[in-house]
Design an enzyme around this catalytic site. Structure first.
Site, short mmCIF file in Angstrom:
data_model
loop_
_atom_site.label_atom_id
_atom_site.label_comp_id
_atom_site.label_asym_id
_atom_site.label_seq_id
_atom_site.Cartn_x
_atom_site.Cartn_y
_atom_site.Cartn_z
N LYS A 194 94.52 -30.31 -3.61
CA LYS A 194 93.93 -31.71 -4.14
C LYS A 194 95.22 -32.61 -4.27
O LYS A 194 96.16 -32.40 -4.75
CB LYS A 194 93.18 -31.59 -5.35
N LYS A 247 90.70 -31.80 -0.70
CA LYS A 247 90.29 -32.97 -1.26
C LYS A 247 91.53 -34.28 -1.17
O LYS A 247 92.56 -33.78 -1.57
CB LYS A 247 89.80 -33.06 -2.67
C1 PBG Z 1 88.90 -35.06 -11.91
C2 PBG Z 1 88.49 -35.50 -10.64
C3 PBG Z 1 88.58 -36.80 -9.81
C4 PBG Z 1 87.85 -36.45 -8.79
C5 PBG Z 1 87.03 -35.32 -8.68
N1 PBG Z 1 87.56 -34.69 -10.03
C6 PBG Z 1 89.57 -37.74 -10.12
C7 PBG Z 1 90.89 -37.31 -10.19
O1 PBG Z 1 91.61 -36.51 -9.88
O2 PBG Z 1 91.62 -38.55 -10.52
C8 PBG Z 1 87.64 -37.62 -7.44
C9 PBG Z 1 86.41 -37.66 -6.90
C10 PBG Z 1 86.21 -38.91 -6.01
O3 PBG Z 1 87.09 -39.80 -5.77
O4 PBG Z 1 85.18 -38.82 -5.83
N2 PBG Z 1 90.47 -34.69 -11.89
#
Ligand code: PBG
Length: 323
Positions: A194, A247
């Protein structure tokens, strides 16, 4: 001499194109994210994500029915709690919004597979994904909270948990806690690779989870790194991840492809909020054909190697595929 090879021969009409098509999408590929909030009869559209809503439990159940009726097998739940504090205690409250939504959905639509996002940022007053000490997110004390959150989701009936916090060792900690509490059959889909991405912007409005100071670069990955993704994925698999996720998706197709080649677990990719909003905004301005752009993006993510796609487009795409 005139060329012997004429690749256009097998592009002549839609029938032959269909016959030689290498990648196809199905509603089975999709996981649809839902945002659960407190209150009753609440359905508030998220400005930066047209077509997506913050919804109270009663409305989430209706929405989940629609998702199920389109042939989409699964939803991913995010919580927007009434109460936020330093340690994100609403995240593991048995009567928290996500816990209530899980019970309600599993009660009314048992055939829908419920996955929960496991993270602290929606529940902490500072908006970071863990416990803060000396101005930074502390890794090891956060693991306990994540494990508690995952167990509380499992107790409420979640089919699968998906940790998105990017703390080191969290998959192992969650696996151990689930097993100890009798949930050895609940799988973990880890947000393994991520990245610290600008494309989460609209989501943070949706989940009200913008960090109140600093950013997430000390725990999420540097967008410049490709090989490091393989290390993150390897560690998560070692710790017991059943499905791993990359992601965002659109700007990390190389990473999806590398991960797919290197490992033999199912690969999920998260087509994130900013990727969705870009297409929605351009379409609103009349600058792009929304349906075609959407199907092209989803096909590309699948072609790169994703077995599952988390996407806000799931319902729109399923409607096209079901025709
Ligand atoms: C929580 C999380 C996030 C997303 C999914 N889980 C945001 C982040 O890490 O700031 C992003 C999902 C999206 O942008 O569609 N940590």
């Amino acid at each position: 001499m005139f060329p012997i090879h004429r690749p256009r021969r097998i592009r002549k009409n839609e029938i032959i194109r269909r016959m030689v098509r290498e990648t196809s999408l199905s509603p089975d590929d999709f996981i649809y994210p839902l945002f659960v909030t407190y209150g009753k009869n609440v359905r508030k559209e998220i400005k930066s994500m047209p077509g997506c809503f913050q919804e109270s439990v009663d409305r989430i159940v209706k929405h989940a029915k629609e998702v199920h009726s389109l042939g989409i097998p699964s939803v991913l739940l995010f919580g927007i709690p009434e109460h936020k504090d330093e340690i994100g205690s609403s995240a593991y409250d048995p009567h928290g919004v996500v816990q209530k939504a899980i019970r309600a959905i599993k009660d009314k639509i048992p055939g829908l597979y419920v996955i929960t996002d496991v993270c602290m940022c929606e529940y902490t007053s500072h908006g970071h994904c863990g416990i803060i000490e000396d101005g930074d997110v502390k890794n090891d004390p956060t693991l306990e909270l994540l494990a508690k959150e995952a167990v509380s989701h499992a107790k409420a009936g979640a089919d699968m948990v998906a940790p998105s916090d990017m703390m080191d060792g969290r998959v192992g900690a969650i696996r151990a806690a689930l097993d100890e509490e009798g949930f050895s059959e609940v799988p973990i889909m880890s947000y393994a690779a991520k990245y610290a991405s600008a494309f989460y912007g609209p989501f943070r409005e949706a989940a009200e989870s913008t960090p109140q100071f600093g950013d997430r670069r000390s725990y999420q990955m540097d967008p410049a790194n490709r090989r490091e993704a393989l290390k993150e994925v390897a560690l998560d698999i070692e710790e017991g991840a059943d499905i791993i996720m990359v992601k965002p998706a659109m700007t990390y197709l190389d990473v999806i492809s590398d991960v797919k080649d290197a490992f033999d677990v199912p690969v999920a990719a998260y087509n994130v909020s900013g990727e969705y909003s870009l297409i929605k905004a351009a379409s609103k301005l009349g600058w792009i054909d929304e349906s075609r752009a959407m199907m092209e993006v989803l096909t590309s993510i699948k072609r790169a190697g994703a077995d599952l796609i988390l996407t806000y487009f799931a319902k729109d795409a399923a409607k096209i595929l079901n025709k």
